[in-house]
Design an enzyme around this catalytic site. Structure first.
Site, PDB file in Angstrom:
ATOM      1  N   GLU A 294       0.850  -1.326  -0.058  1.00 58.69           N
ATOM      2  CA  GLU A 294       0.010   0.055   0.127  1.00 58.69           C
ATOM      3  C   GLU A 294       0.972   1.069   0.188  1.00 58.69           C
ATOM      4  OE1 GLU A 294      -2.660   0.381   3.412  1.00 58.69           O
ATOM      5  OE2 GLU A 294      -3.456   2.234   2.598  1.00 58.69           O
TER       6      GLU A 294
ATOM      7  N   ASP B  44      -5.267   9.651   9.371  1.00 59.69           N
ATOM      8  CA  ASP B  44      -3.952   9.539   9.753  1.00 59.69           C
ATOM      9  C   ASP B  44      -3.513  10.038  11.141  1.00 59.69           C
ATOM     10  OD1 ASP B  44      -2.937   7.663   7.502  1.00 59.69           O
ATOM     11  OD2 ASP B  44      -2.998   9.369   6.389  1.00 59.69           O
TER      12      ASP B  44
ATOM     13  N   TYR C 224     -11.075  -3.009   2.755  1.00 59.24           N
ATOM     14  CA  TYR C 224     -10.146  -2.701   3.903  1.00 59.24           C
ATOM     15  C   TYR C 224     -10.775  -2.264   5.292  1.00 59.24           C
ATOM     16  CZ  TYR C 224      -6.083   0.126   5.765  1.00 59.24           C
ATOM     17  OH  TYR C 224      -4.901   0.689   6.479  1.00 59.24           O
TER      18      TYR C 224
END
Lengths: 274, 399
Positions: free
Chosen positions: A53, A64, A177
């Site tokens: 990834e 994040d 995911y």
């Protein structure tokens, strides 16, 4: 072979080789610099990664945590831009393993989703993950990716209800995911969240593609636990990105990063489940 | 039950991590039911009247009018409890949070006014409160940091980027992703993913509803122009909304030109009208470079120091219903001093942008300006800058 086919093949060959789940390490394109990030990606492949990834640096990465945020900021400050990441990192790493590009929505919108997808295909990428593009906003990107055989990989979270999961699963390409926890990316100590097996089985029930898990997974033990909880793939990011930035000045971080990936790969080696 | 808008023309949407999508659905359902619920409306109305002090006056500013050469009326949101329009939204959303059973509140703040308003609403309604604030803004708006502490809120310093509003919003969203089960995010402007832009507008339109009735009563006519500053754009959308269907009323949003549009150091995405993009969950007018990285804004006024704007403003611009202009730091400082001298009112630096544009851009038969907040919070910063501008600020020779 299309990107979607290449991703499917990577999951199948991981299973066939006896690995308990496919290993998908993350790297930030252009961090700590373009050349080192390319060598890290290749080292991932040599160390046992089944897929990679690859993050595109963005100014405002809302999903994040501090490690990946800081790595992206450093790459941007050093002048790294999308075309560099595509030609200097995506293309060479994709010669070894399938590359799934992780990019926030705005750089895609700015380039135009069709042109963005063209650039991914041209540089050998197999898939695309957009962490701030939920189902409702995804139709144009999904169409552009489908037309080119690129996998638009959706995310699901522990908070995603079943009815919604079914809609996401029906249009998943490549893999799903699964976010292991409610939170941003980053290392967490200790055991994985209790509900993980439940989320994974709920996701698996609503799709035909493999179900991978990421966020908060950093050790071989956690990777093994994720596989035992039913994950077809395990994504490890912040721990490796931290190692990429940790070398003393002048010291090459690639061997240390490689050792971590090999440890993660052996954590996932062993008798296939089922 | 009517629906909550997700899109304004092409703008708006919900560009957020999947983890937040169920929370946005829950919020939309809670807001849809709350706004139709007479009990909720009665409680909100009671708090706005008895606690906030609404309706806020509409004041005919005769000396400012004389100075500008045309009539100017000021909608006095600076007289609200906590000193700005932000409290209208903060109290409304805090009540919605209670309906959802969420006891922990997070907020972002730039100038500190939204942080103070949220801390105040949380003190009143017994909610835990964490406010994210860039450290540069903490420096510029120290009194508001101290007020939030006194009100029982925790101010979480944000060190990333330029340490201003954009990073504070990002940090708040990351907190929300992590604590979404227990936490409601009281966003301070008409930005962010749906349902926020529509909900915040509906909570702020009390400004325009009151102002429209007041100007009809006092002046016997509608205004020629309604003028308000635009950062995220909540006071402006609130005062514009009830006038949107009055075609004879011109709507003017005033952004921050900072050091000058040409310098790139500004906060004027609507005025510059570059490529739209996605920031903090919505597709709207934003400041970005050619490859889609978000640019840092700049304004002397912390509340306008933001590279994005509400999606409904982007649509009002494109559809031609509203016009967007920009005023520099220096012009805003001059209007700040002028308003203090002529009217005995110290406006927020944000609101001073709207006043500056109105003064400099006649003719007009009647300007209605939203004075969105008071300027006490800006004194140190403004006096510091005014001291450097010749002929302004303190001293008997100044006008």
């Amino acid at each position: 072979m299309t990107g979607i086919e290449r991703i499917a093949e990577a999951f199948e060959s991981a299973r066939a080789s006896g690995r308990r789940a496919a290993l998908m390490p993350y790297l930030m394109g252009g961090y700590p610099d373009l050349e080192t990030s390319r060598r890290i990606g290749i080292e991932y492949a040599l160390g046992g990664a089944d897929l990679v990834e690859l993050g595109v640096p963005f100014s405002d990465p809302l999903a994040d945590g501090p490690v990946i945020h800081a790595a992206g900021t450093a790459a941007l400050r050093a002048g790294v831009r999308l075309p560099d990441v595509l030609s200097e990192v995506v293309r060479p790493v994709a010669e070894h393993v399938p590359v799934v590009v992780m990019c926030y929505a705005n750089p895609i919108v700015a380039r135009g989703v069709e042109r963005f997808a063209d650039a991914l295909v041209e540089h050998g990428a197999s898939g695309l993950i957009v962490p701030d593009l939920p189902l409702e906003e995804a139709p144009a990107a999904l169409r552009a990716c489908d037309e080119r055989g690129l996998a638009l990989v959706p995310l699901v979270a522990p908070t995603t209800p079943d009815a919604r999961l079914a809609r996401i699963g029906a249009q998943a390409r490549g893999f799903i995911y699964t976010v292991s926890l409610t939170g941003t990316t980053g290392e967490r100590t200790g055991a994985l969240q209790d509900g993980l097996a439940g989320v994974l089985s709920r996701a698996a029930a609503c799709t035909t593609v493999p179900v991978a898990v990421g966020f908060g997974i950093s050790t071989p033990e956690q990777a093994a636990a994720a596989a035992a909880a039913g994950a077809d793939g395990v994504i490890v990011g912040s721990r490796l990105v931290r190692a990429a930035g940790e070398g003393a000045p002048g010291e090459d971080p690639v061997p240390a990063v490689g050792a971590l990936v090999r440890a993660l790969a052996s954590g996932l080696a062993g008798t296939p489940v089922g | 039950m009517s629906t909550v808008e997700h899109r304004f023309g092409p703008y708006g949407g919900q560009y957020v991590p999947e983890t937040l999508m169920p929370a946005l659905d829950e919020l939309e359902a809670a807001w849809s039911s709350a706004r139709e619920d007479p009990e909720f409306q009665a409680e909100l109305g009671r708090l706005l009247r008895d606690y906030v002090g609404r309706p806020s006056p509409l004041y005919e500013a005769s000396r400012l009018s004389e100075h500008a050469g045309h009539p100017i009326y000021l909608k006095r949101e600076d007289l609200n409890h906590t000193g700005a329009h932000k409290i209208n939204n903060a109290i409304g959303q805090a009540l919605v949070a209670k309906r959802m059973g969420k006891r922990r509140i997070i907020a972002e703040t730039g100038a500190g006014q939204h942080g103070v308003a949220t801390a105040t609403a949380c003190a009143l309604l017994e909610l835990e409160c964490v406010v994210y604030m860039g450290t540069e803004d903490m420096r510029r708006q120290k009194p508001n940091v101290e007020r939030m502490g006194l009100l029982g809120a925790w101010v979480e310093p944000v060190e990333a980027g330029a340490r201003t509003l954009k990073e504070a919003v990002s940090a708040a969203i990351r907190d929300w992703v992590t604590n979404v089960d227990t936490t409601h995010y009281i966003i301070g402007s008409c930005v962010g993913p749906a349902p926020y832009p529509a909900m915040v507008r509906d909570l702020q339109r009390v400004i325009g509803d009151e102002a429209r009735a007041q100007v009809l009563e006092q002046a016997g006519r509608l205004p020629d122009r309604v003028i308000a500053c635009v950062g995220g754009g909540s006071n402006s959308i609130g005062v514009f909304k009830p006038f949107v269907d009055d075609p004879e009323v011109r709507l003017i949003g005033v952004e921050a030109a900072g050091e000058g549009i040409d310098t790139g150091r500004h906060g004027a995405p609507l005025t510059v009208a570059g490529l739209p993009g996605v920031l903090h969950g919505a597709y709207s007018a934003i400041m970005q470079d050619e490859v889609g990285q978000i640019l840092e804004a700049h304004s002397i006024s912390a509340g306008l120091d933001y590279p994005g704007t509400g999606p409904e403003h982007a649509w009002l611009r494109d559809s031609g219903r509203a016009r967007y202009v920009a005023i520099t730091d220096r012009e805003a400082l001059e209007a700040f001093a002028t308003t203090a001298r002529l009217e005995g009112i110290i406006p927020a630096l944000e609101s001073a942008h709207a006043i500056a544009w109105a003064i400099a851009n006649g003719p007009s038969e009647l300007d209605l300006i939203c004075l969105s907040g008071r300027g006490d919070k800006d004194l140190a910063e403004a006096l510091d800058h005014l001291g450097r501008l010749s002929g302004l600020g303190s001293g008997p020779e100044a006008r």
